[in-house]
Enzyme design. Sequence first.
Site, mmCIF file in Angstrom:
data_model
loop_
_atom_site.group_PDB
_atom_site.id
_atom_site.type_symbol
_atom_site.label_atom_id
_atom_site.label_comp_id
_atom_site.label_asym_id
_atom_site.label_seq_id
_atom_site.Cartn_x
_atom_site.Cartn_y
_atom_site.Cartn_z
ATOM 1 N N LYS A 186 0.876 -1.179 0.000
ATOM 2 C CA LYS A 186 0.000 0.000 0.000
ATOM 3 C C LYS A 186 0.906 1.220 0.000
ATOM 4 O O LYS A 186 1.262 1.761 1.043
ATOM 5 C CB LYS A 186 -0.879 -0.022 1.261
ATOM 6 C CG LYS A 186 -2.199 0.675 1.144
ATOM 7 C CD LYS A 186 -2.153 2.114 0.750
ATOM 8 C CE LYS A 186 -1.840 3.095 1.857
ATOM 9 N NZ LYS A 186 -1.648 4.478 1.358
ATOM 10 N N GLY B 187 -4.391 3.190 -2.410
ATOM 11 C CA GLY B 187 -5.605 3.834 -1.903
ATOM 12 C C GLY B 187 -5.272 4.605 -0.649
ATOM 13 O O GLY B 187 -4.103 4.714 -0.271
ATOM 14 N N GLY C 209 -4.804 5.640 3.216
ATOM 15 C CA GLY C 209 -4.315 4.922 4.385
ATOM 16 C C GLY C 209 -5.433 4.443 5.282
ATOM 17 O O GLY C 209 -5.453 3.292 5.726
ATOM 18 N N GLU C 210 -6.400 5.326 5.503
ATOM 19 C CA GLU C 210 -7.473 4.973 6.455
ATOM 20 C C GLU C 210 -8.458 3.981 5.846
ATOM 21 O O GLU C 210 -9.336 3.478 6.546
ATOM 22 C CB GLU C 210 -8.167 6.226 6.998
ATOM 23 C CG GLU C 210 -8.844 7.117 5.975
ATOM 24 C CD GLU C 210 -7.892 8.134 5.319
ATOM 25 O OE1 GLU C 210 -6.671 7.915 5.300
ATOM 26 O OE2 GLU C 210 -8.411 9.138 4.799
ATOM 27 N N VAL D 281 -7.421 1.499 2.710
ATOM 28 C CA VAL D 281 -6.671 0.299 2.300
ATOM 29 C C VAL D 281 -5.660 -0.095 3.386
ATOM 30 O O VAL D 281 -5.559 -1.267 3.760
ATOM 31 C CB VAL D 281 -5.959 0.550 0.950
ATOM 32 C CG1 VAL D 281 -5.081 -0.629 0.589
ATOM 33 C CG2 VAL D 281 -6.997 0.789 -0.140
ATOM 34 N N GLY D 282 -4.928 0.892 3.915
ATOM 35 C CA GLY D 282 -3.958 0.606 4.978
ATOM 36 C C GLY D 282 -4.653 -0.003 6.187
ATOM 37 O O GLY D 282 -4.213 -1.020 6.738
ATOM 38 N N GLU E 269 8.950 1.919 10.887
ATOM 39 C CA GLU E 269 10.042 2.874 10.620
ATOM 40 C C GLU E 269 9.427 4.262 10.653
ATOM 41 O O GLU E 269 8.708 4.641 9.733
ATOM 42 C CB GLU E 269 10.656 2.604 9.238
ATOM 43 C CG GLU E 269 11.350 1.276 9.100
ATOM 44 C CD GLU E 269 12.643 1.198 9.881
ATOM 45 O OE1 GLU E 269 13.069 2.200 10.482
ATOM 46 O OE2 GLU E 269 13.246 0.118 9.895
ATOM 47 N N CYS F 204 13.517 11.016 6.690
ATOM 48 C CA CYS F 204 13.455 10.611 8.095
ATOM 49 C C CYS F 204 14.838 10.671 8.740
ATOM 50 O O CYS F 204 14.957 10.863 9.934
ATOM 51 C CB CYS F 204 12.886 9.210 8.200
ATOM 52 S SG CYS F 204 13.776 8.034 7.182
ATOM 53 N N GLU G 122 9.626 16.826 14.414
ATOM 54 C CA GLU G 122 10.095 16.606 13.043
ATOM 55 C C GLU G 122 9.361 17.576 12.117
ATOM 56 O O GLU G 122 8.146 17.535 11.986
ATOM 57 C CB GLU G 122 9.784 15.159 12.631
ATOM 58 C CG GLU G 122 10.348 14.797 11.290
ATOM 59 C CD GLU G 122 9.990 13.384 10.872
ATOM 60 O OE1 GLU G 122 8.808 13.016 10.962
ATOM 61 O OE2 GLU G 122 10.897 12.647 10.451
HETATM 62 P P1 NAD Z 1 2.101 8.942 6.833
HETATM 63 O O1 NAD Z 1 2.258 8.269 8.145
HETATM 64 O O2 NAD Z 1 1.078 10.009 6.711
HETATM 65 O O3 NAD Z 1 1.745 7.880 5.697
HETATM 66 C C1 NAD Z 1 2.558 6.753 5.459
HETATM 67 C C2 NAD Z 1 1.715 5.667 4.811
HETATM 68 O O4 NAD Z 1 0.750 5.216 5.763
HETATM 69 C C3 NAD Z 1 0.934 6.139 3.582
HETATM 70 O O5 NAD Z 1 0.921 5.107 2.630
HETATM 71 C C4 NAD Z 1 -0.448 6.374 4.158
HETATM 72 O O6 NAD Z 1 -1.471 6.299 3.199
HETATM 73 C C5 NAD Z 1 -0.544 5.248 5.172
HETATM 74 N N1 NAD Z 1 -1.562 5.434 6.219
HETATM 75 C C6 NAD Z 1 -2.109 6.594 6.648
HETATM 76 N N2 NAD Z 1 -3.035 6.339 7.600
HETATM 77 C C7 NAD Z 1 -3.065 4.998 7.772
HETATM 78 C C8 NAD Z 1 -3.812 4.123 8.628
HETATM 79 N N3 NAD Z 1 -4.723 4.588 9.480
HETATM 80 N N4 NAD Z 1 -3.577 2.799 8.551
HETATM 81 C C9 NAD Z 1 -2.649 2.304 7.708
HETATM 82 N N5 NAD Z 1 -1.920 3.085 6.871
HETATM 83 C C10 NAD Z 1 -2.126 4.417 6.905
HETATM 84 O O7 NAD Z 1 3.546 9.479 6.427
HETATM 85 P P2 NAD Z 1 3.978 10.305 5.145
HETATM 86 O O8 NAD Z 1 3.513 11.720 5.326
HETATM 87 O O9 NAD Z 1 3.599 9.590 3.915
HETATM 88 O O10 NAD Z 1 5.571 10.247 5.286
HETATM 89 C C11 NAD Z 1 6.280 11.100 6.115
HETATM 90 C C12 NAD Z 1 6.632 10.437 7.434
HETATM 91 O O11 NAD Z 1 7.296 9.212 7.176
HETATM 92 C C13 NAD Z 1 7.611 11.253 8.264
HETATM 93 O O12 NAD Z 1 7.229 11.249 9.618
HETATM 94 C C14 NAD Z 1 8.929 10.522 8.087
HETATM 95 O O13 NAD Z 1 9.863 10.697 9.101
HETATM 96 C C15 NAD Z 1 8.481 9.115 7.975
HETATM 97 N N6 NAD Z 1 9.497 8.309 7.291
HETATM 98 C C16 NAD Z 1 10.210 7.387 7.989
HETATM 99 C C17 NAD Z 1 11.207 6.657 7.376
HETATM 100 C C18 NAD Z 1 11.997 5.613 8.117
HETATM 101 O O14 NAD Z 1 12.565 4.743 7.462
HETATM 102 N N7 NAD Z 1 12.078 5.647 9.418
HETATM 103 C C19 NAD Z 1 11.464 6.861 6.029
HETATM 104 C C20 NAD Z 1 10.737 7.813 5.338
HETATM 105 C C21 NAD Z 1 9.745 8.526 5.983
#
Ligand code: NAD
Length: 483
Positions: free
Chosen positions: A181, A212, A214-215, A217-218, A256, A290, A390
């Site tokens: 996803k 799709g 996150g809220e 498909v995730g 992560e 990140c 962050e």
């Molecule tokens: P996000 O948490 O908003 O989304 C990440 C993914 O999770 C997306 O695919 C999103 O659609 C999905 N998602 C959202 N709500 C969900 C839910 N309720 N259930 C399941 N999945 C859901 O993050 P973002 O804005 O896409 O990315 C930025 C963040 O990612 C920053 O905080 C960054 O530090 C972190 N990040 C971490 C690493 C690492 O390896 N530690 C690497 C890159 C980015």
Amino acid sequence: MRALEAITGTDTIKTITTHYIDGAFVESHGRELMDIINPTNGQVVARVTLADQEDARRAIAAAKRAFASFGRTPKEERMEILRRLHKAVSARIADLTKTMVEEYGGVVRFAGPIVQAGANVFLAAERALHELPLTRSWGKTTVTMEPVGVAGLISPWNANAFFLCMKLASAVAAGCTVVMKPSELSALQTRVWLECVHQAKLPKGLCNVVAGRGEVVGAELVRNPDVAKISFTGSAAVGRSIMRDGAATMKRVTLELGGKSPNILLDDADLKKAIPSAFIIGFLNNGQACVAGTRLLVPKSRFDEVKQAIVDTIAAFPVGDPADPKTAVGPMVNQKQYERVQAYIRKGIEEGADVLVGGEGHPPGLESGYFVKPTVFVNVKNDMTIAQEEIFGPVLSVITYEDEEDAIRIANDTEYGLHAYVSGTDIQRVRRVASQIQAGRVAINGLLDDQQAPFGGFKQSGVGREFGIYGIEAFLEPKAILE
Ligand code: NAD
């Protein structure tokens, strides 16, 4: 093969209506449409049909069917698949790079190498699998490491092509089938990447991808009892919800999450190298990384010199068109992220930090995209909001310290622990300091990577590790047979 097979539409606006399930591109059951906007100019570049819960369930069912046989494949077969994936992704580096530039404004000088790193990760996983013993025995006991089952792989937008490669590589090496996803903001790079997967001719149902929300498909992946494991990269807030909601079906989780990484310059650091390096580390991926080293810890005794070096060096990190190889900092991914960064810059000023370079607003001449000014704050206290949260934009906080002990205390005074950086000339001292930092990775004298080394966070930066044997083990379950 056409440049973007399975993408239709005019030259300017592409249309994506399919997901990848059971080895084929299939029309979306979900009907919601979403525009992909080029952050460099605010123009719509693609319109995608988002997957719904039903698409997710179909993908999970396909992965479950495929697991029955793929979960029992020998190492050699999985190693061969990893080699095919490496070859297929390697053949499309230029196309993947182009979509990363177009879709989220990743600068070409970052996007190219990170896509290449994504291709390489398949070979790194192949090597790690070769070296990882999957069976151990003693007396009349045999322990085998078995794939955990269907894995849900959820990735963010900020270098999605890389995360897709990295997560798939470890899961395939372990013998898991997957439902991926990716972020809804990365539809174009996901599509090119899927063409690579299709080209690699994997067993049907091994790799399924549903793009799709996150809220929707995730959340289905997290809830569904047929998914055994979630490997998530993204924000801490979503990571927490996955851990909580996954508990109902006892999901194995790898999370992560974010970081607020310290970059310690020791008092013998060579500023001619350390300051440009601090910008590379701090402004990595337009600051949307990140692992960005966003807290620059400098000795009080060298503060004036550091300030001068920052002012002298900033011109070498120009902001602008991400497709231009000279550009160091491109736009933020979207308007929301632009506003978030602006809000943090205002907060820093309100809390009493001083803007040394940059500040609020668009850089002159770059008003039509989501560009921000690369910004360095000085006179920052480590308890200020800009030093604790962050920001995910090109904003550095310079914090002074008294002595080595004070530097280590400040570096560790954060809820995060993903990455850290230490620079200095006396290598024994640099190593001593590095050994006392609470972070999953500490890089000495610059930005470094090793695809066999574990990657992941201490404290609230996450749970578990990726890369190399550590990443494969995260998809395995030990099973003991006692005679
Ligand atoms: P996000 O948490 O908003 O989304 C990440 C993914 O999770 C997306 O695919 C999103 O659609 C999905 N998602 C959202 N709500 C969900 C839910 N309720 N259930 C399941 N999945 C859901 O993050 P973002 O804005 O896409 O990315 C930025 C963040 O990612 C920053 O905080 C960054 O530090 C972190 N990040 C971490 C690493 C690492 O390896 N530690 C690497 C890159 C980015």
